[in-house]
Design a protein around this motif. Structure first.
Motif, PDB file in Angstrom:
ATOM      1  N   GLU A 184       7.472  -7.249  24.548  1.00  0.00           N
ATOM      2  CA  GLU A 184       6.027  -7.361  24.381  1.00  0.00           C
ATOM      3  C   GLU A 184       5.399  -6.019  24.003  1.00  0.00           C
ATOM      4  N   THR A 185       5.910  -4.938  24.572  1.00  0.00           N
ATOM      5  CA  THR A 185       5.396  -3.608  24.232  1.00  0.00           C
ATOM      6  C   THR A 185       5.728  -3.262  22.790  1.00  0.00           C
ATOM      7  N   VAL A 186       6.944  -3.572  22.348  1.00  0.00           N
ATOM      8  CA  VAL A 186       7.338  -3.324  20.956  1.00  0.00           C
ATOM      9  C   VAL A 186       6.423  -4.095  20.011  1.00  0.00           C
ATOM     10  N   LEU A 187       6.163  -5.359  20.312  1.00  0.00           N
ATOM     11  CA  LEU A 187       5.308  -6.179  19.454  1.00  0.00           C
ATOM     12  C   LEU A 187       3.871  -5.659  19.435  1.00  0.00           C
ATOM     13  N   PRO A 218       0.824  -1.205   0.000  1.00  0.00           N
ATOM     14  CA  PRO A 218       0.000   0.000   0.000  1.00  0.00           C
ATOM     15  C   PRO A 218       0.858   1.255   0.000  1.00  0.00           C
ATOM     16  N   GLU A 219       0.334   2.325  -0.589  1.00  0.00           N
ATOM     17  CA  GLU A 219       1.142   3.532  -0.720  1.00  0.00           C
ATOM     18  C   GLU A 219       1.453   4.195   0.608  1.00  0.00           C
ATOM     19  N   ASN A 220       0.702   3.934   1.659  1.00  0.00           N
ATOM     20  CA  ASN A 220       0.982   4.576   2.932  1.00  0.00           C
ATOM     21  C   ASN A 220       1.889   3.753   3.842  1.00  0.00           C
ATOM     22  N   VAL A 221       2.467   2.683   3.349  1.00  0.00           N
ATOM     23  CA  VAL A 221       3.266   1.811   4.213  1.00  0.00           C
ATOM     24  C   VAL A 221       4.505   2.533   4.743  1.00  0.00           C
ATOM     25  N   GLU A 222       5.141   3.372   3.949  1.00  0.00           N
ATOM     26  CA  GLU A 222       6.319   4.095   4.425  1.00  0.00           C
ATOM     27  C   GLU A 222       5.934   5.012   5.586  1.00  0.00           C
ATOM     28  N   TYR A 223       4.784   5.667   5.452  1.00  0.00           N
ATOM     29  CA  TYR A 223       4.289   6.534   6.515  1.00  0.00           C
ATOM     30  C   TYR A 223       4.040   5.723   7.785  1.00  0.00           C
ATOM     31  N   ARG A 224       3.418   4.562   7.650  1.00  0.00           N
ATOM     32  CA  ARG A 224       3.108   3.728   8.813  1.00  0.00           C
ATOM     33  C   ARG A 224       4.366   3.215   9.490  1.00  0.00           C
ATOM     34  N   VAL A 225       5.378   2.844   8.702  1.00  0.00           N
ATOM     35  CA  VAL A 225       6.644   2.387   9.271  1.00  0.00           C
ATOM     36  C   VAL A 225       7.324   3.540  10.011  1.00  0.00           C
ATOM     37  N   ALA A 226       7.326   4.730   9.415  1.00  0.00           N
ATOM     38  CA  ALA A 226       7.926   5.903  10.071  1.00  0.00           C
ATOM     39  C   ALA A 226       7.183   6.235  11.365  1.00  0.00           C
ATOM     40  N   HIS A 227       5.859   6.117  11.341  1.00  0.00           N
ATOM     41  CA  HIS A 227       5.076   6.398  12.545  1.00  0.00           C
ATOM     42  C   HIS A 227       5.387   5.370  13.626  1.00  0.00           C
ATOM     43  N   LEU A 228       5.579   4.112  13.261  1.00  0.00           N
ATOM     44  CA  LEU A 228       5.976   3.084  14.226  1.00  0.00           C
ATOM     45  C   LEU A 228       7.302   3.462  14.868  1.00  0.00           C
ATOM     46  N   GLN A 229       8.291   3.825  14.061  1.00  0.00           N
ATOM     47  CA  GLN A 229       9.604   4.217  14.588  1.00  0.00           C
ATOM     48  C   GLN A 229       9.465   5.395  15.557  1.00  0.00           C
ATOM     49  N   GLU A 230       8.629   6.356  15.196  1.00  0.00           N
ATOM     50  CA  GLU A 230       8.408   7.531  16.041  1.00  0.00           C
ATOM     51  C   GLU A 230       7.794   7.143  17.377  1.00  0.00           C
ATOM     52  N   ARG A 231       6.790   6.263  17.348  1.00  0.00           N
ATOM     53  CA  ARG A 231       6.159   5.813  18.588  1.00  0.00           C
ATOM     54  C   ARG A 231       7.130   5.048  19.468  1.00  0.00           C
ATOM     55  N   ALA A 269      10.316   5.407  19.676  1.00  0.00           N
ATOM     56  CA  ALA A 269      11.304   6.323  20.235  1.00  0.00           C
ATOM     57  C   ALA A 269      10.691   7.291  21.243  1.00  0.00           C
ATOM     58  N   ALA A 270       9.432   7.700  21.048  1.00  0.00           N
ATOM     59  CA  ALA A 270       8.870   8.787  21.831  1.00  0.00           C
ATOM     60  C   ALA A 270       8.002   8.353  23.013  1.00  0.00           C
ATOM     61  N   GLU A 271       7.321   7.243  22.908  1.00  0.00           N
ATOM     62  CA  GLU A 271       6.381   6.865  23.962  1.00  0.00           C
ATOM     63  C   GLU A 271       7.104   6.269  25.166  1.00  0.00           C
ATOM     64  N   GLU A 272       6.406   5.479  25.940  1.00  0.00           N
ATOM     65  CA  GLU A 272       6.941   4.953  27.195  1.00  0.00           C
ATOM     66  C   GLU A 272       8.227   4.150  27.021  1.00  0.00           C
ATOM     67  N   LEU A 273       8.457   3.643  25.833  1.00  0.00           N
ATOM     68  CA  LEU A 273       9.651   2.828  25.605  1.00  0.00           C
ATOM     69  C   LEU A 273      10.928   3.643  25.489  1.00  0.00           C
ATOM     70  N   GLY A 274      10.894   4.678  24.691  1.00  0.00           N
ATOM     71  CA  GLY A 274      12.122   5.398  24.382  1.00  0.00           C
ATOM     72  C   GLY A 274      13.107   4.455  23.719  1.00  0.00           C
ATOM     73  N   GLU A 275      12.592   3.526  22.927  1.00  0.00           N
ATOM     74  CA  GLU A 275      13.396   2.454  22.354  1.00  0.00           C
ATOM     75  C   GLU A 275      13.962   2.845  20.996  1.00  0.00           C
ATOM     76  N   LEU A 276      15.288   2.971  20.939  1.00  0.00           N
ATOM     77  CA  LEU A 276      15.950   3.320  19.689  1.00  0.00           C
ATOM     78  C   LEU A 276      16.690   2.136  19.084  1.00  0.00           C
ATOM     79  N   GLY A 277      16.694   0.998  19.768  1.00  0.00           N
ATOM     80  CA  GLY A 277      17.414  -0.170  19.290  1.00  0.00           C
ATOM     81  C   GLY A 277      16.588  -1.091  18.410  1.00  0.00           C
ATOM     82  N   VAL A 278      15.414  -0.636  17.991  1.00  0.00           N
ATOM     83  CA  VAL A 278      14.537  -1.449  17.146  1.00  0.00           C
ATOM     84  C   VAL A 278      14.336  -0.724  15.828  1.00  0.00           C
ATOM     85  N   ARG A 279      14.447  -1.475  14.726  1.00  0.00           N
ATOM     86  CA  ARG A 279      14.271  -0.908  13.389  1.00  0.00           C
ATOM     87  C   ARG A 279      13.101  -1.578  12.698  1.00  0.00           C
ATOM     88  N   ALA A 280      12.446  -0.827  11.844  1.00  0.00           N
ATOM     89  CA  ALA A 280      11.381  -1.374  10.998  1.00  0.00           C
ATOM     90  C   ALA A 280      11.715  -0.985   9.566  1.00  0.00           C
TER      91      ALA A 280
END
Length: 104
Positions: free
Chosen positions: A71-74, A25-38, A40-51
């Motif tokens: 489990e939170t990442v998943l 789908p054409e919005n998949v890049e946006y969704r992947v970027a939004h996942l990365q943002e969440r 990094a920014a939410e309760e996790l602050g997780e920068l060691g995970v890539r999508a």
């Protein structure tokens, strides 16, 4: 260790993005970027995970400090990438102290 998250078969059909692959789908890049943002920014602050988009699916990879964090990442990946084919390889880092001396 591969673990399908919300694995629901082939990606939803729709127009492919300008630089994307057929079947993605054409919005998949946006969704992947939004996942990365969440991640990094939410309760996790997780920068060691890539999508990344790979061969018509999204691959979520990395190392996290605890099973709870994994489990939170998943969960976040399931929410953000619902309806897409997702493959995960998120491992928990061993953080316990050694129980014996290292022999050299």
């Amino acid at each position: 260790m591969s673990d399908p998250v919300g694995h629901q078969g082939p990606a939803a059909s729709g127009p492919a993005s300008a630089g994307g692959s057929p079947g993605i789908p054409e919005n998949v890049e946006y969704r992947v970027a939004h996942l990365q943002e969440r991640l990094a920014a939410e309760e996790l602050g997780e920068l060691g995970v890539r999508a990344e988009i790979r061969a018509g699916a999204v691959a979520v990879t990395g190392t996290v400090p605890s099973a709870r964090c994994r489990e939170t990442v998943l969960r976040v990946a399931r929410e953000e990438l619902a309806g897409l084919t997702v493959h995960t390889d998120v491992v928990v880092a061993e953080t316990t102290s050694p129980d014996h001396a290292e022999e050299l």
